[in-house]
Design a protein around this motif. Structure first.
Motif, short mmCIF file in Angstrom:
data_model
loop_
_atom_site.label_atom_id
_atom_site.label_comp_id
_atom_site.label_asym_id
_atom_site.label_seq_id
_atom_site.Cartn_x
_atom_site.Cartn_y
_atom_site.Cartn_z
N LEU A 155 0.82 -1.21 0.00
CA LEU A 155 0.00 0.00 0.00
C LEU A 155 0.85 1.26 0.00
O LEU A 155 0.47 2.27 -0.60
CB LEU A 155 -0.92 0.02 1.22
CG LEU A 155 -1.93 -1.12 1.35
CD1 LEU A 155 -2.74 -0.97 2.62
CD2 LEU A 155 -2.86 -1.17 0.14
N LEU A 156 1.98 1.22 0.68
CA LEU A 156 2.80 2.41 0.86
C LEU A 156 3.74 2.67 -0.31
O LEU A 156 3.85 3.81 -0.80
CB LEU A 156 3.62 2.27 2.15
CG LEU A 156 4.52 3.46 2.51
CD1 LEU A 156 3.68 4.70 2.77
CD2 LEU A 156 5.40 3.13 3.71
N PHE A 157 4.43 1.66 -0.80
CA PHE A 157 5.47 1.87 -1.80
C PHE A 157 4.97 2.53 -3.09
O PHE A 157 5.67 3.38 -3.67
CB PHE A 157 6.17 0.55 -2.12
CG PHE A 157 7.19 0.13 -1.08
CD1 PHE A 157 7.29 0.80 0.14
CD2 PHE A 157 8.03 -0.94 -1.31
CE1 PHE A 157 8.22 0.42 1.10
CE2 PHE A 157 8.98 -1.33 -0.36
CZ PHE A 157 9.06 -0.65 0.84
N PRO A 158 3.79 2.17 -3.61
CA PRO A 158 3.35 2.83 -4.85
C PRO A 158 3.15 4.34 -4.71
O PRO A 158 3.11 5.05 -5.72
CB PRO A 158 2.01 2.13 -5.16
CG PRO A 158 2.13 0.79 -4.49
CD PRO A 158 2.88 1.06 -3.23
N GLY A 177 9.50 -3.51 -3.54
CA GLY A 177 9.82 -2.32 -4.30
C GLY A 177 9.64 -2.52 -5.79
O GLY A 177 9.14 -1.64 -6.50
N LEU A 178 10.04 -3.69 -6.30
CA LEU A 178 9.86 -3.99 -7.72
C LEU A 178 8.38 -4.07 -8.07
O LEU A 178 7.95 -3.62 -9.14
CB LEU A 178 10.57 -5.29 -8.07
CG LEU A 178 12.09 -5.27 -7.98
CD1 LEU A 178 12.65 -6.67 -8.23
CD2 LEU A 178 12.68 -4.28 -8.98
N ARG A 179 7.61 -4.66 -7.18
CA ARG A 179 6.17 -4.77 -7.41
C ARG A 179 5.52 -3.40 -7.51
O ARG A 179 4.57 -3.18 -8.29
CB ARG A 179 5.54 -5.57 -6.28
CG ARG A 179 4.07 -5.86 -6.43
CD ARG A 179 3.53 -6.49 -5.15
NE ARG A 179 2.21 -7.07 -5.31
CZ ARG A 179 1.48 -7.55 -4.31
NH1 ARG A 179 1.97 -7.52 -3.07
NH2 ARG A 179 0.29 -8.06 -4.53
N ALA A 180 6.01 -2.44 -6.71
CA ALA A 180 5.42 -1.10 -6.68
C ALA A 180 5.80 -0.28 -7.90
O ALA A 180 5.12 0.71 -8.22
CB ALA A 180 5.87 -0.38 -5.41
N GLY A 181 6.89 -0.64 -8.59
CA GLY A 181 7.28 0.07 -9.79
C GLY A 181 7.89 1.44 -9.53
O GLY A 181 7.66 2.38 -10.30
#
Length: 463
Positions: A358-361, A378-382
């Motif tokens: 929820l936070l990283f994006p 982090g990779l998932r958030a792009g």
């Protein structure tokens, strides 16, 4: 209970009433197990009259309890032993709390002197050697619990370093098993063992080092494996023989990362499969109100957190992180983590556990220790990343982030400075190529289903 719970319990006792509360605390500290005899003179555990509890600050493996006239620092070692000292004095052992030691806090392994030595090791191999010795000391305390848990299981899914012992448990109980690794631990000529944190030595030495690391892991469990095999009437088997037996059987090991991030080595045997990431199941569907308010109050901030990594000096590290963010003209969301980082001011928000999904994006970039899980999040958030590798496999994942074009470079903890982090953050947030590569890779990861192969294998085992 763990070390933090112990600190909170002291607050509960102390606030119940000055006189009776302190009597209860004194009585608890004076109760000593028989095996503590001779550790310290009785005078070292003398009762104090510190006054009422004013503040409690739980920390990794313990924390600080502040009274009217003094403060008590408490640490719970990995063994469950309690160490405490008044007014900053050196901590001494105490066995307490109604004659029963608390449950060990995993973070406490890195708090006593043995754990802090990891930070003084200047090489990945040195850190790995120290960690192997620490693990060997601790494994006996959990071996019996693992066997008990396995007895009621229909299958065993064994994470990387537990494979030597877990495979023996599975054999003893006639329970099917397979491996589930978050790192590429099998030897390969394509890169050096991730746990050593070094660059490639070339195909021959890379493979040799991989075998050496695996044998070191086998060594952790030598005594417990020998004891278990004798107890269940299994034939004796040495470390090398046990490892080779698993290889000959083609024992299945699933790897929970994407082949787009780490391509499957071409020299791996059959049965070593790279499935894609296994994303955690987040129960929360909304960020805390204070986080949402901070995000809405200005431009996208930068996340800074070291997760389960500890640091030698939390205050100094926190100060340098805040200075770096401000030098780069960026706001910050700083996660305490095991390193107890923090930041103050309107442009900084200190948080505890918050779902990365929820936070990283919502971040302009993420600064993290490059552990396998946080790297994946982090990779998932792009979003671009600036890794701060501390030890073990973190340098491996940091190098992958740079190679994938989502990071301008790592800022290792050893030699970390505010200037170095500020420079990396300026590049990560001002050069659009990092955000572009991060978004592109995130879209590719969305198309993967890393859980499906593992679920299919479990269903086959269940028949």
């Amino acid at each position: 209970m763990d070390g933090r719970d112990l600190v909170r319990s002291v607050k509960a006792i102390g606030s119940a009433g000055a006189v009776q509360g302190l009597r209860t605390v004194r009585a608890a500290w004076r109760r000593r197990r028989s095996d503590a005899t001779g550790l310290v003179a009785r005078g070292a555990e003398r009762a104090r009259v510190p006054g009422l509890v004013r503040d409690v600050e739980p920390g990794p493996g313990g924390g600080v309890v502040r009274f009217d006239r003094t403060e008590l620092r408490i640490t719970v070692d990995v063994n469950g032993a309690v160490f405490w000292g008044w007014d900053g004095a050196g901590q001494e052992p105490s066995y307490a709390l109604a004659g029963r030691c608390p449950e060990p806090d995993p973070r406490a392994e890195l708090e006593p002197a043995s754990g802090r030595k990891l930070h003084r090791s200047s090489t990945g191999a040195g850190k790995l050697l120290r960690a192997v010795n620490m693990a060997r000391d601790a494994v006996g305390r959990m071996a019996d619990d693992l066997v008990v848990a396995a007895r009621t299981s229909e299958a065993l899914l064994l994470a990387g370093t537990l494979a030597p012992f877990g495979h023996t448990v599975a054999e003893a109980l006639s329970v099917p098993s397979f491996g589930v690794n978050l790192q590429p631990l099998a030897p390969t000529g394509e890169f050096a063992p991730p746990m050593t944190g070094v660059r490639s030595w070339g195909p021959v030495l890379n493979r040799a080092a991989g075998h050496a690391v695996n044998l070191a892991v086998e060594w952790i469990f030598t005594e417990e494996v020998r004891r278990l095999r004798a107890a269940y009437g299994l034939p004796r088997s040495g470390r090398v023989a046990a490892h080779r037996a698993r290889e000959r059987l083609g024992w299945t090991v699933f790897h929970g990362f994407s082949a787009r991030v780490v391509p499957r080595p071409g020299d791996w045997r059959h049965g070593l499969d790279v499935t894609g990431y296994w994303w955690p199941y987040d129960r929360e569907d909304r960020l805390p109100a204070e986080v949402l308010d901070f995000l809405d109050a200005g431009p996208a901030p930068v996340f800074v957190g070291l997760g389960s990594a500890t640091v030698p000096d939390a205050e100094r590290m926190s100060d340098q992180v805040v200075r770096a963010l401000r030098a780069a003209g960026l706001r910050g969301v700083i996660q305490r983590g095991w390193g107890e980082l923090r930041g103050e001011g309107d442009d900084m928000l200190t948080v505890g556990e918050v779902p990365h999904s929820l936070l990283f994006p919502r971040m302009a970039a993420v600064v993290h220790h490059a552990g396998a899980g946080t790297t994946a999040a982090g990779l998932r958030a792009g979003v671009p990343a600036v890794p701060v590798p501390v030890q073990f496999d973190e340098a491996f994942w940091a190098a992958r982030l740079v190679a994938l074009g989502v990071s301008p470079g790592a800022v290792p903890l050893r030699g970390f400075t505010a200037d170095a982090l500020a420079a990396a953050l300026r590049r990560a947030t001002s050069d659009p190529s990092y955000a572009h590569h991060a978004r592109t890779l995130a879209e590719e990861l969305k198309a993967e289903d890393g859980v499906a192969p593992v679920l299919e294998a479990v269903n086959r085992l269940a028949g």
